[in-house]
Design a protein around this motif. Sequence first.
Motif, PDB file in Angstrom:
ATOM      1  N   GLY A 208      12.721 -13.571  -5.734  1.00  0.00           N
ATOM      2  CA  GLY A 208      11.793 -12.585  -5.194  1.00  0.00           C
ATOM      3  C   GLY A 208      11.291 -13.019  -3.826  1.00  0.00           C
ATOM      4  O   GLY A 208      11.449 -14.163  -3.427  1.00  0.00           O
ATOM      5  N   LYS A 209      10.660 -12.093  -3.119  1.00  0.00           N
ATOM      6  CA  LYS A 209      10.103 -12.392  -1.798  1.00  0.00           C
ATOM      7  C   LYS A 209       8.651 -11.959  -1.773  1.00  0.00           C
ATOM      8  O   LYS A 209       8.302 -10.911  -2.308  1.00  0.00           O
ATOM      9  CB  LYS A 209      10.876 -11.637  -0.715  1.00  0.00           C
ATOM     10  CG  LYS A 209      12.297 -12.097  -0.583  1.00  0.00           C
ATOM     11  CD  LYS A 209      12.987 -11.356   0.542  1.00  0.00           C
ATOM     12  CE  LYS A 209      14.423 -11.839   0.643  1.00  0.00           C
ATOM     13  NZ  LYS A 209      15.133 -11.187   1.717  1.00  0.00           N
TER      14      LYS A 209
ATOM     15  N   ILE B 100       6.904 -10.002  -4.566  1.00  0.00           N
ATOM     16  CA  ILE B 100       7.901  -9.589  -5.561  1.00  0.00           C
ATOM     17  C   ILE B 100       8.341 -10.826  -6.341  1.00  0.00           C
ATOM     18  O   ILE B 100       8.777 -11.809  -5.756  1.00  0.00           O
ATOM     19  CB  ILE B 100       9.117  -8.925  -4.880  1.00  0.00           C
ATOM     20  CG1 ILE B 100       8.656  -7.697  -4.103  1.00  0.00           C
ATOM     21  CG2 ILE B 100      10.181  -8.562  -5.905  1.00  0.00           C
ATOM     22  CD1 ILE B 100       9.714  -7.094  -3.214  1.00  0.00           C
TER      23      ILE B 100
ATOM     24  N   ASP C 199      10.461 -13.325  -9.168  1.00  0.00           N
ATOM     25  CA  ASP C 199      11.867 -13.603  -9.485  1.00  0.00           C
ATOM     26  C   ASP C 199      12.273 -12.754 -10.688  1.00  0.00           C
ATOM     27  O   ASP C 199      11.476 -12.531 -11.597  1.00  0.00           O
ATOM     28  CB  ASP C 199      12.059 -15.076  -9.829  1.00  0.00           C
ATOM     29  CG  ASP C 199      11.646 -15.992  -8.688  1.00  0.00           C
ATOM     30  OD1 ASP C 199      11.621 -15.538  -7.534  1.00  0.00           O
ATOM     31  OD2 ASP C 199      11.359 -17.163  -8.975  1.00  0.00           O
ATOM     32  N   TYR C 200      13.518 -12.303 -10.690  1.00  0.00           N
ATOM     33  CA  TYR C 200      14.032 -11.478 -11.778  1.00  0.00           C
ATOM     34  C   TYR C 200      15.327 -12.047 -12.331  1.00  0.00           C
ATOM     35  O   TYR C 200      16.032 -12.787 -11.651  1.00  0.00           O
ATOM     36  CB  TYR C 200      14.292 -10.043 -11.304  1.00  0.00           C
ATOM     37  CG  TYR C 200      13.069  -9.171 -11.375  1.00  0.00           C
ATOM     38  CD1 TYR C 200      12.805  -8.410 -12.502  1.00  0.00           C
ATOM     39  CD2 TYR C 200      12.168  -9.136 -10.328  1.00  0.00           C
ATOM     40  CE1 TYR C 200      11.677  -7.621 -12.576  1.00  0.00           C
ATOM     41  CE2 TYR C 200      11.036  -8.348 -10.395  1.00  0.00           C
ATOM     42  CZ  TYR C 200      10.798  -7.592 -11.520  1.00  0.00           C
ATOM     43  OH  TYR C 200       9.675  -6.814 -11.595  1.00  0.00           O
TER      44      TYR C 200
ATOM     45  N   ARG D 264      11.572  -9.809 -15.559  1.00  0.00           N
ATOM     46  CA  ARG D 264      10.959 -10.882 -14.786  1.00  0.00           C
ATOM     47  C   ARG D 264      11.270 -12.235 -15.405  1.00  0.00           C
ATOM     48  O   ARG D 264      11.273 -12.386 -16.620  1.00  0.00           O
ATOM     49  CB  ARG D 264       9.442 -10.694 -14.736  1.00  0.00           C
ATOM     50  CG  ARG D 264       9.040  -9.575 -13.818  1.00  0.00           C
ATOM     51  CD  ARG D 264       7.567  -9.363 -13.784  1.00  0.00           C
ATOM     52  NE  ARG D 264       6.853 -10.556 -13.327  1.00  0.00           N
ATOM     53  CZ  ARG D 264       5.619 -10.549 -12.872  1.00  0.00           C
ATOM     54  NH1 ARG D 264       4.951  -9.416 -12.821  1.00  0.00           N
ATOM     55  NH2 ARG D 264       5.040 -11.646 -12.480  1.00  0.00           N
TER      56      ARG D 264
END
Length: 67
Positions: free
Chosen positions: A8-9, A12, A14-15, A30
Motif C-alpha cells: 500500500g501507499k 492505503i 497492504d493487501y 487486507r
Amino acid sequence: MYIIKVKGKAKIPDYIQLRDENFVLIAYFRADRPLKNMDRYGLAGKEEPLAALIESLEFGKLQKLEL
C-alpha cells in the motif's frame, strides 16, 4: 491457487490477492486483518499457516499457494 502481497501507499494498507489457476482474482483482503471466511476459498482450518505465510511474503512476488 496463487497468492501475492501488494504494498500500500500512504494511507492505503497492504493487501493480499488470491488468484486461481488462470490468474483470475478470487479474493482481495487486507494483510493486517484477521482472516475470516476462508471456507469460501477452500482454506477452512488453514488460517494459522496462511497468516504465517502472509507475514513472510515479499511484496509484489506472485507465488503458488501450497498449504
